[in-house]
Design an enzyme around this catalytic site. Structure first.
Site, mmCIF file in Angstrom:
data_model
loop_
_atom_site.group_PDB
_atom_site.id
_atom_site.type_symbol
_atom_site.label_atom_id
_atom_site.label_comp_id
_atom_site.label_asym_id
_atom_site.label_seq_id
_atom_site.Cartn_x
_atom_site.Cartn_y
_atom_site.Cartn_z
ATOM 1 N N ASP A 186 9.351 2.650 0.986
ATOM 2 C CA ASP A 186 8.240 3.415 1.544
ATOM 3 C C ASP A 186 8.219 3.136 3.046
ATOM 4 O OD1 ASP A 186 5.888 4.520 2.341
ATOM 5 O OD2 ASP A 186 4.657 3.614 0.781
ATOM 6 N N TYR A 202 0.857 -1.200 0.000
ATOM 7 C CA TYR A 202 0.000 0.000 0.000
ATOM 8 C C TYR A 202 0.884 1.237 0.000
ATOM 9 C CZ TYR A 202 -3.466 3.480 1.314
ATOM 10 O OH TYR A 202 -4.274 4.598 1.328
ATOM 11 N N LYS A 255 2.936 10.470 7.857
ATOM 12 C CA LYS A 255 2.392 10.196 9.192
ATOM 13 C C LYS A 255 3.116 10.950 10.313
ATOM 14 C CE LYS A 255 0.409 5.690 7.959
ATOM 15 N NZ LYS A 255 -1.023 5.868 7.861
HETATM 16 C C1 PLP Z 1 3.231 2.501 3.549
HETATM 17 C C2 PLP Z 1 2.308 3.631 3.221
HETATM 18 N N1 PLP Z 1 2.582 4.423 2.177
HETATM 19 C C3 PLP Z 1 1.798 5.464 1.856
HETATM 20 C C4 PLP Z 1 0.680 5.744 2.596
HETATM 21 C C5 PLP Z 1 -0.211 6.885 2.209
HETATM 22 O O1 PLP Z 1 -0.112 7.924 3.135
HETATM 23 P P1 PLP Z 1 -1.305 8.987 3.252
HETATM 24 O O2 PLP Z 1 -2.456 8.305 3.892
HETATM 25 O O3 PLP Z 1 -0.716 10.084 4.076
HETATM 26 O O4 PLP Z 1 -1.593 9.427 1.854
HETATM 27 C C6 PLP Z 1 0.357 4.952 3.705
HETATM 28 C C7 PLP Z 1 -0.843 5.236 4.522
HETATM 29 O O5 PLP Z 1 -1.255 4.517 5.381
HETATM 30 C C8 PLP Z 1 1.182 3.864 4.013
HETATM 31 O O6 PLP Z 1 0.888 3.033 5.029
#
Ligand code: PLP
Length: 455
Positions: free
Chosen positions: A253, A159, A280
């Site tokens: 990520d 994700y 976050k």
């Molecule tokens: C690993 C990862 N990347 C990207 C995101 C996306 O972040 P945002 O919700 O701030 O767009 C998330 C959100 O939970 C995430 O867990």
């Protein structure tokens, strides 16, 4: 509804939930008039209606009906130092007196960037945006611009937010190369290759077939949303070598995994990516995203670069987020990282003991302060394994979530738990004891609806 033991358990849990949350229910009815489903974020919605929270302090939340919860979710792992931290609030108050976003460069931006770069060994430069979604979108764009190639490899179940190139094979059980949400153009599939997590051979095969098209491997060092699946030994190193061999970038990520050391899981694993995406926690409770890495790549975002990359955003690096985020990160030092990682281990162990005691087959995954509950004992190495366990468990994840809410514990409906620094062993042990009781409540359901989970 039929009158099996399982159905009776489910109905009793729902009934208690409704009794405790009358105001949430009324709010949901009202909200539904203007917000589809009464919510504005797919992930925070659950049936029969979500709990509407009123306030948070430290590691506790209070809902609109006045029920109190230990918050084991922290806005999906964001608020590592808890809610309404006084130091963060004070920094924000001081900033509010001076304005929130001034439409200009500001000192707080490069102070925040300096701090981030001091934590991540391979991070020379950073750019800010307003979400993790934007961070991964811009990192992918940087990789394409730097390599002159268009495609990426991502993992099944990975994700990376909700932009089009990220919405491929995320939560649903679909063949590799499938769009996860209606509305995403199928054209993105030409440029996204999907491989199972922890499968180096699949990545090697994809490179050997399409290497001349692949700009980057984009991966969470521990697969997150699909069930906190740690990397197997050598996997991340293997990805590093394959990316290098094929002139592609490695993008980690670490939006979730940043918390696992002072410099993310990459620092623990000793593998340095070319780019890292963050979000976050680094906003201290305010919207944020960031991407950073090697100077030679990031300098493509320099407005003076002859072939510069476009990167705008009205609230990028806004002063409130920057001061809140820097204050929060300074409070999250090595000692606190180690302490909450230990609490996470304690919670994992407590939940495992609870499963054993109940005679229900279950397990936990995760690393340090991140803890995931799974139903069943089969090994989980990738998204498919995790989906197959949660699919077989039928309504158990949802009922466990509701029963924990009924007993004052707030986790994600999908079984994600995380620790925050205001917690001590006391909260962890309380969560374990409630979890143990919840399994007792659920046992008759398991016996009739999922008997293969009885050990
Ligand atoms: C690993 C990862 N990347 C990207 C995101 C996306 O972040 P945002 O919700 O701030 O767009 C998330 C959100 O939970 C995430 O867990």
């Amino acid at each position: 509804m039929c009158n099996t033991g399982g159905a009776r358990v489910a109905e009793a849990i729902l009934e208690r939930y409704r009794e405790r949350t009358a105001k949430s229910r009324a709010f949901n009815e009202e909200a539904k008039q203007r917000l589809p489903g009464g919510d504005t974020r797919s992930i925070t919605f659950f049936q029969p209606y979500p709990t509407y929270m009123d306030r948070g302090f430290g590691c506790r939340l209070t809902d609109v009906d006045g029920n109190e919860y230990i918050d084991l979710l922290n806005n999906y792992t964001t608020l590592i130092i808890g809610h309404a931290n006084q130091k963060v609030n004070e920094a924000v108050r001081q900033q509010l007196e001076k304005g929130t976003v001034l439409g200009a460069s500001a000192e707080c931006q490069f102070r925040h960037a300096e701090h981030l770069c001091s934590r991540f060994p391979g991070m020379d430069m950073v750019r800010y945006c307003n979400s993790g979604t934007e961070a991964t979108m811009f990192a992918m764009r940087a990789a394409r611009a730097f390599t002159g190639k268009d495609a990426i490899i991502k993992m099944d179940g990975g994700y990376h937010g909700t932009h089009d190139y990220a919405e491929v094979n995320v939560l649903k059980d679909l063949p590799p190369g499938s769009i996860d949400s209606p509305g995403v153009p199928t054209a993105v599939l030409q440029d996204v290759y999907v491989t199972p997590f922890n499968d180096l051979q699949a990545v090697a095969d994809t490179f050997s077939r399409h290497g001349e098209r692949i700009a980057a491997v984009v991966v969470e060092p521990m697969l997150g949303a699909i069930g906190l699946i740690p990397p197997s030994e050598g996997y991340l190193e293997g990805l590093r070598s394959l990316a290098d061999e094929h002139d592609a970038l490695l993008v980690f990520d670490e939006v979730i995994t940043f918390r696992l050391s002072i410099g993310g899981l990459q620092r623990v694993e000793g593998v340095t990516p070319d780019l890292t995406t963050l979000g976050k926690f680094i906003g201290g409770g305010f919207p944020v995203g960031a991407f950073g890495g090697k100077r030679e790549i990031m300098s493509r975002y320099d407005p003076g670069h002859p072939n510069r990359l476009s990167h705008s955003g009205t609230f990028n690096g806004n002063n409130v987020t920057m001061v809140a985020g820097l204050t929060a990160m300074e409070l999250y030092d090595q000692q606190e990282v180690d302490r909450i990682n230990r609490l996470g281990a304690r919670l994992r162990e407590g939940y495992c003991q609870a499963f054993k005691k109940s005679g229900i087959k279950g397990q936990t995954t995760g690393i340090g302060s991140l803890v995931q509950v799974h139903w069943g004992e089969e090994e989980i190495k990738n998204a498919r394994d995790s989906r197959s366990l949660s699919g077989a468990a039928r309504d158990l994840p949802r009922l466990l979530h509701l029963e924990l809410l009924n007993q004052g514990i707030f986790i994600a409906p999908r079984g994600l738990n995380c620790i925050s620094t205001p917690m001590t062993e006391k909260e962890v042990d309380q969560a374990t004891s409630v979890f143990t009781q919840a399994l007792e409540v659920l046992k008759p359901y398991v016996e009739t609806e999922a008997p293969f989970l009885i050990s």
